[in-house]
Design a protein around this motif. Structure first.
Motif, PDB file in Angstrom:
ATOM      1  N   ASP A  45       6.870 -24.879   5.283  1.00 54.26           N
ATOM      2  CA  ASP A  45       7.582 -23.398   5.244  1.00 54.26           C
ATOM      3  C   ASP A  45       7.723 -22.847   3.907  1.00 54.26           C
ATOM      4  OD1 ASP A  45       7.299 -22.802   7.958  1.00 54.26           O
ATOM      5  OD2 ASP A  45       9.326 -23.740   8.127  1.00 54.26           O
ATOM      6  N   GLY A  46       6.628 -23.437   2.802  1.00 53.55           N
ATOM      7  CA  GLY A  46       6.802 -23.206   1.297  1.00 53.55           C
ATOM      8  C   GLY A  46       7.716 -24.009   0.433  1.00 53.55           C
ATOM      9  N   ALA A  47       8.331 -25.049   1.208  1.00 53.22           N
ATOM     10  CA  ALA A  47       9.516 -25.789   0.623  1.00 53.22           C
ATOM     11  C   ALA A  47       8.803 -27.231   0.545  1.00 53.22           C
ATOM     12  CB  ALA A  47      10.674 -25.757   1.157  1.00 53.22           C
ATOM     13  N   ASN A  59       6.674 -41.353  11.805  1.00 56.00           N
ATOM     14  CA  ASN A  59       6.245 -40.123  12.229  1.00 56.00           C
ATOM     15  C   ASN A  59       4.681 -40.002  11.772  1.00 56.00           C
ATOM     16  OD1 ASN A  59       8.694 -38.979  13.602  1.00 56.00           O
ATOM     17  ND2 ASN A  59       9.414 -39.747  11.640  1.00 56.00           N
ATOM     18  N   LEU A  60       3.945 -41.007  11.676  1.00 51.97           N
ATOM     19  CA  LEU A  60       2.558 -40.825  10.862  1.00 51.97           C
ATOM     20  C   LEU A  60       1.898 -39.942  11.981  1.00 51.97           C
ATOM     21  CD1 LEU A  60       0.689 -41.792   8.868  1.00 51.97           C
ATOM     22  CD2 LEU A  60      -0.036 -43.853  10.266  1.00 51.97           C
ATOM     23  N   ARG A  61       1.800 -40.141  13.260  1.00 52.57           N
ATOM     24  CA  ARG A  61       0.862 -39.394  14.027  1.00 52.57           C
ATOM     25  C   ARG A  61       1.112 -37.660  13.674  1.00 52.57           C
ATOM     26  NH1 ARG A  61      -1.548 -41.916  19.202  1.00 52.57           N
ATOM     27  NH2 ARG A  61      -1.893 -43.972  18.344  1.00 52.57           N
ATOM     28  N   SER A  62       2.430 -37.458  13.701  1.00 54.57           N
ATOM     29  CA  SER A  62       3.023 -35.932  13.617  1.00 54.57           C
ATOM     30  C   SER A  62       2.438 -35.510  12.150  1.00 54.57           C
ATOM     31  CB  SER A  62       4.210 -35.849  13.854  1.00 54.57           C
ATOM     32  OG  SER A  62       4.592 -36.299  15.284  1.00 54.57           O
ATOM     33  N   ILE A  63       2.644 -36.521  11.329  1.00 53.06           N
ATOM     34  CA  ILE A  63       2.233 -36.088   9.697  1.00 53.06           C
ATOM     35  C   ILE A  63       0.644 -35.882   9.774  1.00 53.06           C
ATOM     36  CG2 ILE A  63       2.265 -37.041   7.438  1.00 53.06           C
ATOM     37  CD1 ILE A  63       4.877 -38.431   7.952  1.00 53.06           C
ATOM     38  N   GLU A  64       0.124 -36.651  10.341  1.00 50.94           N
ATOM     39  CA  GLU A  64      -1.459 -36.601  10.059  1.00 50.94           C
ATOM     40  C   GLU A  64      -1.851 -35.275  10.882  1.00 50.94           C
ATOM     41  OE1 GLU A  64      -3.063 -40.168  11.534  1.00 50.94           O
ATOM     42  OE2 GLU A  64      -3.133 -41.023   9.286  1.00 50.94           O
ATOM     43  N   GLY A  65      -1.209 -35.031  11.974  1.00 52.45           N
ATOM     44  CA  GLY A  65      -1.404 -33.855  12.781  1.00 52.45           C
ATOM     45  C   GLY A  65      -0.934 -32.402  12.201  1.00 52.45           C
ATOM     46  N   ARG A  66      -0.360 -32.654  11.062  1.00 54.86           N
ATOM     47  CA  ARG A  66       0.204 -31.526  10.294  1.00 54.86           C
ATOM     48  C   ARG A  66       1.284 -30.781  11.038  1.00 54.86           C
ATOM     49  NH1 ARG A  66      -0.527 -31.665   4.936  1.00 54.86           N
ATOM     50  NH2 ARG A  66      -2.654 -31.061   4.392  1.00 54.86           N
ATOM     51  N   LEU A  67       2.098 -31.370  11.867  1.00 59.81           N
ATOM     52  CA  LEU A  67       3.263 -30.848  12.617  1.00 59.81           C
ATOM     53  C   LEU A  67       4.429 -30.837  11.674  1.00 59.81           C
ATOM     54  CD1 LEU A  67       2.990 -32.568  15.917  1.00 59.81           C
ATOM     55  CD2 LEU A  67       2.251 -30.298  15.398  1.00 59.81           C
ATOM     56  N   ASP A  68       5.027 -29.707  11.433  1.00 59.69           N
ATOM     57  CA  ASP A  68       6.205 -29.526  10.662  1.00 59.69           C
ATOM     58  C   ASP A  68       7.391 -30.446  11.281  1.00 59.69           C
ATOM     59  OD1 ASP A  68       5.293 -27.505   9.344  1.00 59.69           O
ATOM     60  OD2 ASP A  68       6.394 -25.914  10.080  1.00 59.69           O
ATOM     61  N   SER A  69       8.201 -31.006  10.601  1.00 59.42           N
ATOM     62  CA  SER A  69       9.105 -32.032  10.931  1.00 59.42           C
ATOM     63  C   SER A  69      10.112 -31.497  11.942  1.00 59.42           C
ATOM     64  CB  SER A  69      10.105 -32.530   9.507  1.00 59.42           C
ATOM     65  OG  SER A  69      10.737 -31.470   9.123  1.00 59.42           O
TER      66      SER A  69
END
Length: 72
Positions: A45-47, A59-69
């Motif tokens: 969100d720009g931050a 949380n590697l899979r979520s990070i690689e999938g470009r999911l926001d935290s």
């Protein structure tokens, strides 16, 4: 005269910065411009947000999938 990197050679060292993990609050003192090699940097969100090694690994899979935290 300047050094090859373009910075002045006046003997002063860069001041360390303190980074704080946006997920768990772990902090690290960093002597360089970027995060520690084991940390992750994300723009959501720009931050810009930094995540520690533990949170990055968990949380590697979520990070690689470009999911926001928020999705983790």
């Amino acid at each position: 005269m300047t050094s090859p990197s373009g910075s002045s050679d006046d003997g002063s060292a860069a001041q360390p910065r303190r980074l704080v993990c946006a997920r768990c609050g772990t902090s690290a003192e960093v002597p360089t411009d970027g995060p520690p090699l084991t940390w992750t940097y994300s723009v959501e969100d720009g931050a810009g947000r930094h995540y520690c090694e533990t949170c990055s690994r968990e949380n590697l899979r979520s990070i690689e999938g470009r999911l926001d935290s928020d999705w983790w």
